[in-house]
Design an enzyme around this catalytic site. Structure first.
Site, mmCIF file in Angstrom:
data_model
loop_
_atom_site.group_PDB
_atom_site.id
_atom_site.type_symbol
_atom_site.label_atom_id
_atom_site.label_comp_id
_atom_site.label_asym_id
_atom_site.label_seq_id
_atom_site.Cartn_x
_atom_site.Cartn_y
_atom_site.Cartn_z
ATOM 1 N N THR A 376 0.842 -1.187 0.000
ATOM 2 C CA THR A 376 0.000 0.000 0.000
ATOM 3 C C THR A 376 0.874 1.232 0.000
ATOM 4 O OG1 THR A 376 -1.538 -1.287 1.231
ATOM 5 C CG2 THR A 376 -1.706 1.087 1.534
ATOM 6 N N THR A 394 -3.797 0.926 -2.875
ATOM 7 C CA THR A 394 -2.995 -0.288 -2.723
ATOM 8 C C THR A 394 -3.249 -1.338 -3.789
ATOM 9 O OG1 THR A 394 -2.396 -1.985 -1.101
ATOM 10 C CG2 THR A 394 -4.720 -1.461 -1.254
ATOM 11 N N SER A 447 -11.089 -3.230 4.790
ATOM 12 C CA SER A 447 -9.734 -2.670 4.713
ATOM 13 C C SER A 447 -9.321 -2.070 6.049
ATOM 14 C CB SER A 447 -9.726 -1.576 3.650
ATOM 15 O OG SER A 447 -8.509 -0.866 3.672
#
Ligand code: DON
Length: 564
Positions: A376, A394, A447
């Site tokens: 990322t 990412t 996430s």
């Protein structure tokens, strides 16, 4: 917001490109003080692209979009158009916005797609090659941001990336190293080998060309979103993903939409925190951590080092347990956001903390009891019009699935590993999940990315974010706590060694020098376990204080801060 300009002069931008390429520092600039505007990203050329867009009169959104496309070329380990991410912004007119361009599961995906016939999780499938790929969101997200909040044309902001791909750029030490380290993975795919594998190893200064990627970026420049999600590029993506084990259909791409979502808001001391809502767990978890730390600080403003770290670790365990239980894609599950980020729940939760470490297996979400009776890269941009932008995006692992879609130059993500492939079984970041984050067609995987802006009196004060998988939340929280609670200067707040706990595994991961031997033994006496020693985060931050703008790029990485 400024008006869209009809300005489109590729010759000028080409000259600009050579000017930028000619001014690369031998060492990236870690700290930069400026008075008007700033860009901090993980790679120097991309930072310079952003600065040039700002100097040309673009706003922070224009610069952020330009940096996003540029990083896809100059920082392929994480910069991308084949992945996804989140953008949080505070606009000059006072609005706070967020754009979710997270990947989605393809339509043919199903809950147990990564389990073998005995029901065991086969992680290689969710990490490497076509089956690991989620439907990419970056192109849709960047274009949505530009169209709604930018002032320049797509032609203008994407041209520097096209030039960098077409005419090449000199590799930095760290890029060369990352390419060489991943050689054995790239060799698994013919399309990836063509770009990333050559007879000898890559070395600093090699000129790296990406002609196919330049063509794809050109296509996007000409056709906008359709240049990626429809037509030739889309067909090539689907073909290559499926030839390498994937289950994509063209309609997965045509159906993809970036979504504007209400930001997560919290208050910490005299500051306002704005951050990313689900499908990132980042904003909710960050506000929970800060809420509890504020209460703990209120009770005892003079916590010594042992008490500070003990409390922080206990808070992190509580927060990551909630993440696993409740967070996922808000379009598929109900998330009790308001309850989770309430000061009341923080009070209840922080009261569970004692002098001794509570073993993680004894910590479960208490939300129900209480109210019934979540590689990322991050970059930060500030312009002179009061717009602040915080972007984390990412491919998931470094170079994602390691698969380049033949003929497009597009490196594809392996974001599917962020789903909970099997309840209780950890993903690559050791995170466990539940039903809330199970695989379903078109669902977005949970996430930890936490692009954040701290406001003071409704003006940007700190723009911050980091990569680091599950550690993202704890890293962002510690930078904010260092600056606002411990009153460290911004360099120390970013550079200072950090700790990490994510509930499971039940251990404190540390960096070299983050805790002394003495503190470590005291924490062990209280029942904590010390886990892995590793690097925690690569923060790219901007602080606006006392009329100065200070850009800080983490000394842990090769990023670069530049302003004027
Ligand atoms: O969205 C997430 O939480 C992860 N896919 C982020 C991956 C990451 O930060 C890897 N970088 N070190």
């Amino acid at each position: 917001m400024r008006q869209k300009s009809s300005y489109s002069n590729k010759i000028f931008l080409l000259v600009l490109f050579f000017l930028i390429a000619g001014t690369i520092h031998s060492q990236p600039q870690k700290v930069c003080v400026a008075s008007k505007a700033m860009v901090v990203s993980a790679e120097e050329l991309a930072t310079k692209v952003g600065v040039q867009i700002l100097k040309k009169g673009g706003n922070a959104i224009d610069a952020a979009v330009a940096v996003g496309f540029a990083l896809a070329v100059t920082y392929p380990t994480a910069g991308n158009i084949g992945g996804g991410g989140f953008l949080v912004a505070h606009l000059g007119d006072g609005r706070n916005i967020s754009i979710d361009f997270r990947e989605t599961a393809p339509k043919k995906s199903f809950r147990n797609m990564y389990l073998d016939s005995s029901g065991n999780f086969v992680q290689e499938k969710s990490l490497l090659g076509g089956l690991a790929v989620g439907v990419p969101g970056t192109v849709a997200g960047l274009i949505l941001a530009l169209e709604k909040y930018g002032s320049m044309s797509l032609t203008q902001v994407i041209q520097p990336a096209i030039n960098l791909a077409e005419y090449g750029f000199p590799l930095s030490v760290s890029n060369a190293k990352m390419f060489n380290e991943n050689r054995k993975y790239f060799q698994k795919f013919e399309s990836s080998s063509k770009l990333f594998v050559k007879e000898n190893e890559f070395k600093e200064g090699d000129i790296f060309y990406q002609k196919d990627l330049a063509k794809t970026l050109n296509n996007i420049q000409e056709l906008g979103i359709k240049g990626f999600y429809e037509g030739e590029v889309a067909q090539k993506l689907v073909k290559c993903i499926n030839q390498n084990g994937g289950i994509f259909q063209l309609e997965d791409l045509t159906a993809y939409k970036a979504i504007e979502r209400d930001i997560i808001k919290g208050n910490f001391l005299d500051y306002e925190i704005i951050s990313m809502p689900p499908p990132s767990s980042g904003g909710i978890a960050l506000v929970q951590i800060l809420n509890m730390m504020e209460l703990i600080h209120e009770k005892n403003p003079n916590l010594d080092e042992l008490e500070y770290y003990h409390s922080l670790i206990e808070v992190l365990k509580l927060v990551y347990a909630e993440r696993a239980a409740h967070l996922g894609d808000p379009d598929f599950i109900d998330i009790p956001t308001e309850k989770l980020i309430s000061k009341m729940y923080a009070k209840y939760q922080s009261n569970r903390i004692t002098n001794q470490a509570t073993p993680s297996k004894e910590i479960q979400s208490k939300l129900k009891d209480f109210f019934e009776s979540e590689e990322t890269t991050h970059y930060s941009v500030l312009d002179e019009f009061g717009n602040a932008v915080s972007v984390t995006y990412t491919l998931n692992s470094g170079f994602g699935s390691k698969l380049i879609a033949e003929g497009t130059g597009v490196l594809l993500n392996n974001e599917m590993d962020d789903f909970s492939a099997k309840p209780g079984v950890p993903n690559q970041f050791g995170l466990v999940g539940s039903e809330a984050n199970s695989i379903e067609p078109h669902k977005r995987m949970l996430s930890s990315m936490t692009p954040t802006i701290v406001l003071k009196e409704n003006k940007p004060y700190l723009i911050v974010g980091t990569p680091g998988g599950s550690t993202i939340i704890t890293v962002v929280a510690q930078v904010i706590l260092n600056k606002l609670l411990l009153k460290e200067d911004i360099e120390t707040s970013v550079f200072k060694p950090r700790v990490h706990h994510q509930w499971l595994p039940d251990q404190i991961d540390i960096e070299t020098d983050s805790i002394s031997e003495e503190l470590s033994s005291k924490l062990v006496e209280r029942g904590h376990k010390i886990g892995r020693k590793r690097l925690l985060g690569l923060v790219e931050a901007i602080l606006i204080e006392d009329g100065k703008i200070i850009g800080v790029s983490d000394k842990r990485g090769s990023g670069h801060a530049e302003g004027y």
